[in-house]
Scaffold this motif. Structure first.
Motif, PDB file in Angstrom:
ATOM      1  N   SER A 280       0.829  -1.209   0.000  1.00 31.03           N
ATOM      2  CA  SER A 280       0.000   0.000   0.000  1.00 31.03           C
ATOM      3  C   SER A 280       0.861   1.256   0.000  1.00 31.03           C
ATOM      4  O   SER A 280       0.574   2.225  -0.702  1.00 31.03           O
ATOM      5  CB  SER A 280      -0.933   0.003   1.207  1.00 31.03           C
ATOM      6  OG  SER A 280      -1.835  -1.075   1.156  1.00 31.03           O
ATOM      7  N   LEU A 281       1.934   1.234   0.804  1.00 22.71           N
ATOM      8  CA  LEU A 281       2.845   2.377   0.831  1.00 22.71           C
ATOM      9  C   LEU A 281       3.561   2.534  -0.498  1.00 22.71           C
ATOM     10  O   LEU A 281       3.713   3.645  -1.012  1.00 22.71           O
ATOM     11  CB  LEU A 281       3.855   2.221   1.965  1.00 22.71           C
ATOM     12  CG  LEU A 281       4.885   3.340   2.113  1.00 22.71           C
ATOM     13  CD1 LEU A 281       4.201   4.676   2.393  1.00 22.71           C
ATOM     14  CD2 LEU A 281       5.876   3.019   3.220  1.00 22.71           C
ATOM     15  N   THR A 285       3.250   5.759  -3.424  1.00 23.25           N
ATOM     16  CA  THR A 285       4.450   6.561  -3.640  1.00 23.25           C
ATOM     17  C   THR A 285       4.657   6.752  -5.132  1.00 23.25           C
ATOM     18  O   THR A 285       4.718   5.775  -5.888  1.00 23.25           O
ATOM     19  CB  THR A 285       5.679   5.876  -3.025  1.00 23.25           C
ATOM     20  OG1 THR A 285       5.439   5.652  -1.637  1.00 23.25           O
ATOM     21  CG2 THR A 285       6.915   6.750  -3.177  1.00 23.25           C
ATOM     22  N   GLY A 286       4.749   8.010  -5.548  1.00 20.13           N
ATOM     23  CA  GLY A 286       4.905   8.316  -6.959  1.00 20.13           C
ATOM     24  C   GLY A 286       6.335   8.142  -7.430  1.00 20.13           C
ATOM     25  O   GLY A 286       7.231   7.707  -6.704  1.00 20.13           O
ATOM     26  N   LEU A 287       6.563   8.542  -8.679  1.00 18.08           N
ATOM     27  CA  LEU A 287       7.858   8.346  -9.327  1.00 18.08           C
ATOM     28  C   LEU A 287       8.986   9.037  -8.581  1.00 18.08           C
ATOM     29  O   LEU A 287      10.074   8.503  -8.453  1.00 18.08           O
ATOM     30  CB  LEU A 287       7.782   8.851 -10.769  1.00 18.08           C
ATOM     31  CG  LEU A 287       9.076   8.800 -11.592  1.00 18.08           C
ATOM     32  CD1 LEU A 287       9.567   7.367 -11.700  1.00 18.08           C
ATOM     33  CD2 LEU A 287       8.850   9.388 -12.968  1.00 18.08           C
ATOM     34  N   TYR A 288       8.742  10.230  -8.071  1.00 14.72           N
ATOM     35  CA  TYR A 288       9.799  10.998  -7.418  1.00 14.72           C
ATOM     36  C   TYR A 288       9.654  10.956  -5.905  1.00 14.72           C
ATOM     37  O   TYR A 288       9.846  11.950  -5.219  1.00 14.72           O
ATOM     38  CB  TYR A 288       9.773  12.440  -7.933  1.00 14.72           C
ATOM     39  CG  TYR A 288       9.956  12.518  -9.416  1.00 14.72           C
ATOM     40  CD1 TYR A 288      11.181  12.218  -9.996  1.00 14.72           C
ATOM     41  CD2 TYR A 288       8.893  12.849 -10.257  1.00 14.72           C
ATOM     42  CE1 TYR A 288      11.350  12.266 -11.361  1.00 14.72           C
ATOM     43  CE2 TYR A 288       9.055  12.888 -11.629  1.00 14.72           C
ATOM     44  CZ  TYR A 288      10.297  12.600 -12.178  1.00 14.72           C
ATOM     45  OH  TYR A 288      10.465  12.637 -13.542  1.00 14.72           O
ATOM     46  N   PHE A 292       1.228   9.724  -2.317  1.00 15.35           N
ATOM     47  CA  PHE A 292      -0.118  10.061  -2.759  1.00 15.35           C
ATOM     48  C   PHE A 292      -1.131   9.642  -1.703  1.00 15.35           C
ATOM     49  O   PHE A 292      -0.972   8.619  -1.043  1.00 15.35           O
ATOM     50  CB  PHE A 292      -0.448   9.378  -4.084  1.00 15.35           C
ATOM     51  CG  PHE A 292       0.343   9.897  -5.247  1.00 15.35           C
ATOM     52  CD1 PHE A 292       0.821  11.194  -5.261  1.00 15.35           C
ATOM     53  CD2 PHE A 292       0.617   9.089  -6.330  1.00 15.35           C
ATOM     54  CE1 PHE A 292       1.529  11.680  -6.332  1.00 15.35           C
ATOM     55  CE2 PHE A 292       1.338   9.566  -7.402  1.00 15.35           C
ATOM     56  CZ  PHE A 292       1.792  10.862  -7.408  1.00 15.35           C
ATOM     57  N   VAL A 293      -2.173  10.443  -1.552  1.00 16.24           N
ATOM     58  CA  VAL A 293      -3.217  10.163  -0.564  1.00 16.24           C
ATOM     59  C   VAL A 293      -4.588  10.341  -1.218  1.00 16.24           C
ATOM     60  O   VAL A 293      -4.749  11.084  -2.172  1.00 16.24           O
ATOM     61  CB  VAL A 293      -3.105  11.097   0.663  1.00 16.24           C
ATOM     62  CG1 VAL A 293      -1.840  10.835   1.444  1.00 16.24           C
ATOM     63  CG2 VAL A 293      -3.176  12.561   0.242  1.00 16.24           C
ATOM     64  N   PRO A 464     -16.998   7.642  -2.878  1.00 16.24           N
ATOM     65  CA  PRO A 464     -16.541   6.409  -2.235  1.00 16.24           C
ATOM     66  C   PRO A 464     -15.028   6.335  -2.213  1.00 16.24           C
ATOM     67  O   PRO A 464     -14.347   6.805  -3.109  1.00 16.24           O
ATOM     68  CB  PRO A 464     -17.145   5.309  -3.115  1.00 16.24           C
ATOM     69  CG  PRO A 464     -17.334   5.960  -4.448  1.00 16.24           C
ATOM     70  CD  PRO A 464     -17.664   7.394  -4.158  1.00 16.24           C
ATOM     71  N   LYS A 465     -14.508   5.726  -1.148  1.00 15.03           N
ATOM     72  CA  LYS A 465     -13.074   5.527  -1.047  1.00 15.03           C
ATOM     73  C   LYS A 465     -12.628   4.493  -2.069  1.00 15.03           C
ATOM     74  O   LYS A 465     -13.201   3.433  -2.181  1.00 15.03           O
ATOM     75  CB  LYS A 465     -12.670   5.069   0.364  1.00 15.03           C
ATOM     76  CG  LYS A 465     -12.859   6.131   1.427  1.00 15.03           C
ATOM     77  CD  LYS A 465     -12.329   5.630   2.743  1.00 15.03           C
ATOM     78  CE  LYS A 465     -12.464   6.693   3.849  1.00 15.03           C
ATOM     79  NZ  LYS A 465     -11.966   6.246   5.132  1.00 15.03           N
ATOM     80  N   THR A 466     -11.590   4.835  -2.792  1.00 17.61           N
ATOM     81  CA  THR A 466     -11.066   3.928  -3.789  1.00 17.61           C
ATOM     82  C   THR A 466      -9.599   3.673  -3.527  1.00 17.61           C
ATOM     83  O   THR A 466      -8.940   4.432  -2.803  1.00 17.61           O
ATOM     84  CB  THR A 466     -11.229   4.511  -5.207  1.00 17.61           C
ATOM     85  OG1 THR A 466     -10.557   5.774  -5.272  1.00 17.61           O
ATOM     86  CG2 THR A 466     -12.688   4.709  -5.547  1.00 17.61           C
ATOM     87  N   SER A 467      -9.071   2.632  -4.089  1.00 16.96           N
ATOM     88  CA  SER A 467      -7.671   2.335  -3.915  1.00 16.96           C
ATOM     89  C   SER A 467      -6.821   3.305  -4.715  1.00 16.96           C
ATOM     90  O   SER A 467      -7.275   3.903  -5.686  1.00 16.96           O
ATOM     91  CB  SER A 467      -7.375   0.898  -4.377  1.00 16.96           C
ATOM     92  OG  SER A 467      -7.726   0.749  -5.734  1.00 16.96           O
ATOM     93  N   ILE A 468      -5.565   3.437  -4.327  1.00 15.62           N
ATOM     94  CA  ILE A 468      -4.641   4.348  -5.018  1.00 15.62           C
ATOM     95  C   ILE A 468      -4.371   3.802  -6.410  1.00 15.62           C
ATOM     96  O   ILE A 468      -4.136   2.625  -6.618  1.00 15.62           O
ATOM     97  CB  ILE A 468      -3.326   4.454  -4.231  1.00 15.62           C
ATOM     98  CG1 ILE A 468      -3.605   4.981  -2.825  1.00 15.62           C
ATOM     99  CG2 ILE A 468      -2.361   5.356  -4.928  1.00 15.62           C
ATOM    100  CD1 ILE A 468      -4.182   6.347  -2.784  1.00 15.62           C
ATOM    101  N   GLU A 469      -4.427   4.700  -7.354  1.00 13.77           N
ATOM    102  CA  GLU A 469      -4.182   4.277  -8.730  1.00 13.77           C
ATOM    103  C   GLU A 469      -2.697   3.994  -8.901  1.00 13.77           C
ATOM    104  O   GLU A 469      -1.851   4.627  -8.335  1.00 13.77           O
ATOM    105  CB  GLU A 469      -4.606   5.378  -9.703  1.00 13.77           C
ATOM    106  CG  GLU A 469      -6.092   5.670  -9.641  1.00 13.77           C
ATOM    107  CD  GLU A 469      -6.479   6.820 -10.529  1.00 13.77           C
ATOM    108  OE1 GLU A 469      -7.666   7.069 -10.680  1.00 13.77           O
ATOM    109  OE2 GLU A 469      -5.576   7.467 -11.077  1.00 13.77           O
TER     110      GLU A 469
END
Length: 469
Positions: A280-281, A285-288, A292-293, A464-469
């Motif tokens: 999940s962490l 976490t993005g490219l740099y 993300f939240v 609705p809460k969705t998972s991180i893309e």
């Protein structure tokens, strides 16, 4: 002479200080040594024992990027990444203890050698010992592992910092590359792709240098420089990515009940739970290395405190208190609309002092709406109203008690959870007249600054809460 001594001392300190360069220089050849662990090696070796190791075959796990090493004037015929991915993968499978690797990369060599053994047995041993057992069959694999190194991106981040003054200077530069591997498990019974994992690893290069260039006396020039460059080995980065991919594949298989750890359900559940938290962490976490939240809440209240500082017609400006409550609603992911009620005091010491209340309407632009650390800009119209009688210098009259204004500002927000965040802001309030300090002087209207710190409380779950893309 004393000046020269100081310069030489400074140069010596500079050389010693520069990251220990002169204490780490390789002055002699080094003997062979066992290969280094990567950052993921310990996590792979610390996995619980497998209940039943699985036979796996790896035919090819190679460089699929087709890239060559880049140089200033083009490229060389040397590849950018190692061509030994298959060997690294087999080593990682062996170290994990969850798989029994079977030789397939050089299957032709193995088949040739087995034919030699078989012919030797038939021609020489059979006549001497008829009871000689036949050559045992080859092991067959229940799983095929496929994939490869699919991407090597160079210079995804570059930068540096340097300064030079009076002949003394230094600089720091860095560059970051990125390597990506895919690994998939294929069932040999029906060809089904059971699981695919994807892992990326950054590769860091750094350079530090310092220099001294100065005339210490007439026709006497002193020049000194030192530096160090450190490049993370690409081979070690590939090893790290492959080992993490193998570990992820093992736990994904445990999650789907393809295999199991010794200890049963309890060990499996703990292994999967720890992996899900880590995953999940990673996915957030993005490219740099940006976190993300999710922001599923459309409304928020903000409570802030800080200081106000007037800049009017008096020369003495003292900071004083600021208290604010604010409501905002999200219109889009980047745009918010809100209203703020503030109570503050403007203070010119003995010349003027007054308390005010203001109502501001602001449009706020979120620059990084999905980051946990996000800057923002805001602005809009407002009105300030004087509270009570101001303390003004004798002989002056109260010119007005209501003031229209325009405000704009910048801020930084850090979200500690989807419901709570901290913020810092700085704001410029431009009044539309020159009367707030009860003195009209010059052509410029009065204005004041607000600087504050506060926290946001989010509510009103409308999506609705969705998972991180």
């Amino acid at each position: 002479m004393h000046k020269l001594y100081k310069v030489l001392s400074f140069t010596g300190i500079l050389c010693l200080y520069s990251c220990g360069t002169y204490f780490n220089q390789p002055f002699s050849a080094s003997p062979s040594r066992t290969g280094e662990f990567s950052a993921s090696s310990k996590n792979l070796l610390d996995l619980p024992l497998a209940l039943d190791p699985v036979e796996v075959a790896v035919y090819n796990f190679s460089d699929q990027t087709g890239q060559y090493k880049a140089i200033e004037n083009g490229s060389t015929f040397s590849t950018a990444v190692t061509q030994g991915g298959t060997t690294m993968l087999i080593k990682a499978l062996e170290d994990s203890g969850w798989f029994i690797p079977i030789e397939r990369e050089s299957l032709s060599n193995l088949s040739t050698e087995r034919n030699i053994i078989r012919n030797t047995k038939q021609e020489y041993i059979k006549n001497l010992n008829p009871n000689e057992p036949p050559l045992p069959p080859l092991l067959y694999a229940g799983l095929l592992l496929e994939g490869g190194i699919i991407s090597y991106d160079t210079n995804i981040v570059t930068g540096g910092l340097g300064a030079r003054y009076f002949g003394i200077g230094g600089s720091a530069k860095y560059r970051q590359d990125r390597i990506t591997v895919y690994l998939r498990a294929v069932s040999t019974s029906n060809g089904e792709i059971l699981k695919t994992v994807y892992v990326s690893k950054t590769i860091l290069s750094q350079a530090l240098d310092a220099s001294f260039f100065r005339f210490v006396k007439f026709q006497r020039l002193l020049e000194a420089e030192t530096g160090i460059t450190q490049n993370e080995p690409v081979q070690l980065a590939v090893k790290d990515a492959i080992e993490k991919a193998v570990r992820d594949l093992i736990i994904e298989g445990v999650k789907e009940k393809y295999w199991s750890a010794q200890g049963g359900v309890e060990v499996n559940e703990k292994l999967v739970a720890d992996y899900q938290e880590e995953k999940s962490l990673d996915e957030a976490t993005g490219l740099y290395e940006r976190i993300f939240v999710d922001r599923p809440y459309k409304n928020n209240f903000s409570f802030s405190g800080g200081i106000s500082l007037i800049d009017g017609d008096y020369s003495v400006n003292n900071p004083d208190y600021l208290a604010r409550i604010e409501y905002q609603r999200s219109l889009t992911s980047h745009l918010n609309l809100g209203a703020a009620l503030s109570i503050f005091k403007l203070n010119n010491e003995n010349s003027f002092s007054g308390s005010f209340a203001s109502l501001d309407l602001n449009t706020q632009l979120e620059l990084l709406p999905r980051d946990d650390f996000s800057p923002y800009l805001y602005g809009g119209p407002g009105i300030a109203v004087e509270l009570g009688d101001p303390e003004i210098a004798s002989g002056q009259e109260n010119l007005s008690s209501t003031f229209f204004k325009i405000q704009y500002g910048v801020g930084l927000q850090y979200l500690i959870s989807p419901k709570f965040g901290f913020k810092l802001f700085a704001e410029h309030n431009i009044l539309l007249n020159d009367e707030i300090d009860n003195l009209v002087n010059g052509k410029r209207d009065d204005y004041y600054f607000n600087i504050g710190i506060g926290f946001n409380y989010y509510f009103g779950l409308t999506t609705p809460k969705t998972s991180i893309e």
